[in-house]
Design a protein around this motif. Structure first.
Motif, mmCIF file in Angstrom:
data_model
loop_
_atom_site.group_PDB
_atom_site.id
_atom_site.type_symbol
_atom_site.label_atom_id
_atom_site.label_comp_id
_atom_site.label_asym_id
_atom_site.label_seq_id
_atom_site.Cartn_x
_atom_site.Cartn_y
_atom_site.Cartn_z
ATOM 1 N N THR A 101 -83.532 13.429 -3.696
ATOM 2 C CA THR A 101 -83.719 14.342 -2.573
ATOM 3 C C THR A 101 -83.997 15.759 -3.067
ATOM 4 N N VAL A 102 -84.701 16.502 -2.234
ATOM 5 C CA VAL A 102 -84.997 17.904 -2.497
ATOM 6 C C VAL A 102 -83.916 18.737 -1.820
ATOM 7 N N LEU A 103 -83.319 19.657 -2.564
ATOM 8 C CA LEU A 103 -82.334 20.581 -2.012
ATOM 9 C C LEU A 103 -83.073 21.834 -1.518
ATOM 10 N N PRO A 104 -82.412 22.651 -0.687
ATOM 11 C CA PRO A 104 -83.089 23.836 -0.153
ATOM 12 C C PRO A 104 -83.625 24.770 -1.248
ATOM 13 N N GLY A 105 -84.769 25.352 -0.967
ATOM 14 C CA GLY A 105 -85.424 26.302 -1.858
ATOM 15 C C GLY A 105 -86.412 27.115 -1.050
ATOM 16 N N ALA A 106 -87.446 27.619 -1.709
ATOM 17 C CA ALA A 106 -88.418 28.436 -0.978
ATOM 18 C C ALA A 106 -89.758 28.476 -1.703
ATOM 19 N N ASP A 107 -90.758 28.876 -0.939
ATOM 20 C CA ASP A 107 -92.108 29.115 -1.435
ATOM 21 C C ASP A 107 -92.405 30.593 -1.197
ATOM 22 N N TRP A 108 -92.610 31.319 -2.293
ATOM 23 C CA TRP A 108 -92.944 32.737 -2.222
ATOM 24 C C TRP A 108 -94.470 32.831 -2.171
ATOM 25 N N VAL A 109 -95.005 32.856 -0.968
ATOM 26 C CA VAL A 109 -96.452 32.773 -0.709
ATOM 27 C C VAL A 109 -97.060 34.167 -0.695
ATOM 28 N N ILE A 110 -98.266 34.270 -1.246
ATOM 29 C CA ILE A 110 -99.011 35.513 -1.110
ATOM 30 C C ILE A 110 -100.465 35.174 -0.790
ATOM 31 N N ASN A 111 -100.988 35.805 0.245
ATOM 32 C CA ASN A 111 -102.400 35.663 0.584
ATOM 33 C C ASN A 111 -103.132 36.864 -0.007
ATOM 34 N N ARG A 112 -103.983 36.576 -0.990
ATOM 35 C CA ARG A 112 -104.725 37.635 -1.658
ATOM 36 C C ARG A 112 -105.901 38.102 -0.800
ATOM 37 N N SER A 113 -106.422 39.275 -1.127
ATOM 38 C CA SER A 113 -107.537 39.840 -0.365
ATOM 39 C C SER A 113 -108.811 39.014 -0.496
ATOM 40 N N GLY B 60 -108.930 35.853 -0.073
ATOM 41 C CA GLY B 60 -108.791 34.687 0.787
ATOM 42 C C GLY B 60 -108.005 33.534 0.191
ATOM 43 N N VAL B 61 -107.603 33.654 -1.061
ATOM 44 C CA VAL B 61 -106.849 32.589 -1.716
ATOM 45 C C VAL B 61 -105.365 32.740 -1.388
ATOM 46 N N MET B 62 -104.699 31.626 -1.073
ATOM 47 C CA MET B 62 -103.260 31.616 -0.875
ATOM 48 C C MET B 62 -102.614 31.115 -2.170
ATOM 49 N N VAL B 63 -101.802 31.960 -2.769
ATOM 50 C CA VAL B 63 -101.112 31.626 -4.013
ATOM 51 C C VAL B 63 -99.691 31.198 -3.659
ATOM 52 N N ILE B 64 -99.261 30.076 -4.229
ATOM 53 C CA ILE B 64 -97.917 29.585 -3.939
ATOM 54 C C ILE B 64 -97.066 29.657 -5.204
ATOM 55 N N ASP B 65 -95.788 29.885 -4.990
ATOM 56 C CA ASP B 65 -94.813 30.000 -6.079
ATOM 57 C C ASP B 65 -93.515 29.400 -5.552
ATOM 58 N N VAL B 66 -93.273 28.142 -5.894
ATOM 59 C CA VAL B 66 -92.164 27.385 -5.309
ATOM 60 C C VAL B 66 -91.079 27.155 -6.357
ATOM 61 N N ARG B 67 -89.828 27.273 -5.917
ATOM 62 C CA ARG B 67 -88.669 27.006 -6.770
ATOM 63 C C ARG B 67 -87.682 26.156 -5.983
ATOM 64 N N LEU B 68 -87.331 25.018 -6.588
ATOM 65 C CA LEU B 68 -86.479 24.043 -5.904
ATOM 66 C C LEU B 68 -85.458 23.445 -6.863
ATOM 67 N N ALA B 69 -84.399 22.918 -6.285
ATOM 68 C CA ALA B 69 -83.478 22.054 -7.020
ATOM 69 C C ALA B 69 -83.648 20.646 -6.461
ATOM 70 N N LEU B 70 -83.658 19.684 -7.368
ATOM 71 C CA LEU B 70 -83.762 18.276 -6.991
ATOM 72 C C LEU B 70 -82.464 17.580 -7.374
ATOM 73 N N ARG B 71 -82.028 16.634 -6.552
ATOM 74 C CA ARG B 71 -80.867 15.796 -6.885
ATOM 75 C C ARG B 71 -81.366 14.365 -6.970
ATOM 76 N N GLN C 9 -96.384 26.591 -9.500
ATOM 77 C CA GLN C 9 -97.286 27.607 -9.003
ATOM 78 C C GLN C 9 -98.638 26.951 -8.785
ATOM 79 N N GLY C 10 -99.390 27.516 -7.869
ATOM 80 C CA GLY C 10 -100.709 26.962 -7.611
ATOM 81 C C GLY C 10 -101.455 27.787 -6.599
ATOM 82 N N ARG C 11 -102.493 27.144 -6.052
ATOM 83 C CA ARG C 11 -103.301 27.848 -5.071
ATOM 84 C C ARG C 11 -103.839 26.885 -4.030
ATOM 85 N N PHE C 12 -104.024 27.454 -2.846
ATOM 86 C CA PHE C 12 -104.591 26.758 -1.700
ATOM 87 C C PHE C 12 -105.923 27.440 -1.435
ATOM 88 N N LEU C 13 -107.014 26.690 -1.587
ATOM 89 C CA LEU C 13 -108.358 27.222 -1.387
ATOM 90 C C LEU C 13 -108.994 26.556 -0.171
#
Length: 155
Positions: free
Chosen positions: A52-64, A66-77, A89-93
């Motif tokens: 299971t995935v424990l609570p965490g977050a995605d620190w998203v930034i939409n660059r000028s 038009g690219v959405m950059v993702i930065d996710v940190r999670l704990a897994l059990r 980390q990655g990107r949504f195009l």
């Protein structure tokens, strides 16, 4: 092995539950439009890794640009109670028109966007120590409740 072949194997499918209504909007910053999306849970499954995935977050930034950059940190059990730290980390195009619809909460068709990530695992448990040396990449698909990723171990 030929130089034009990238050895890889499926490592895990990761399904995240994201509380989009509770997203924190930081707003415009020098790097772009910053938001923090809470990951409330989820699950993962693979040949050697399930749980299971424990609570965490995605620190998203939409660059000028038009690219959405993702930065996710999670704990897994894992199913056998090991804790694993996962960051990726990655990107949504997507074309501007599709990204505009996506930013309003509309689900896009998979062929309208590209979601790609690079993942890193950390674990102190001996039985999962092999994860500390894994190089993983993945692709994702958006759903109404959050993304579903297929992660692959490289070489």
């Amino acid at each position: 092995m030929p130089m034009d072949h990238l050895a890889h194997k499926h490592l895990v499918t990761l399904t995240l539950d994201v509380d989009f209504r509770s997203m924190l909007v930081i707003g415009p910053t020098p790097g772009g439009h910053r938001r923090i999306a809470p990951v409330t849970g989820g699950h993962f499954s693979g040949e050697r890794l399930n749980g299971t995935v424990l609570p965490g977050a995605d620190w998203v930034i939409n660059r000028s640009d038009g690219v959405m950059v993702i930065d996710v940190r999670l704990a897994l059990r894992t199913d056998d109670s090991a804790l694993i730290y996962l960051s990726y980390q990655g990107r949504f195009l997507a074309p501007a028109e599709a990204m505009s619809r996506f930013s309003k909460g509309e689900l896009l068709e998979p062929e309208e966007y590209s979601l790609a990530i690079v993942a890193k695992f950390e674990c102190g448990e001996d039985r999962y120590a092999w994860l500390n040396n894994v190089v993983a990449v993945g692709t994702g698909e958006q759903t109404a409740t959050g993304p579903v990723y297929s992660l692959f171990e490289i070489g």
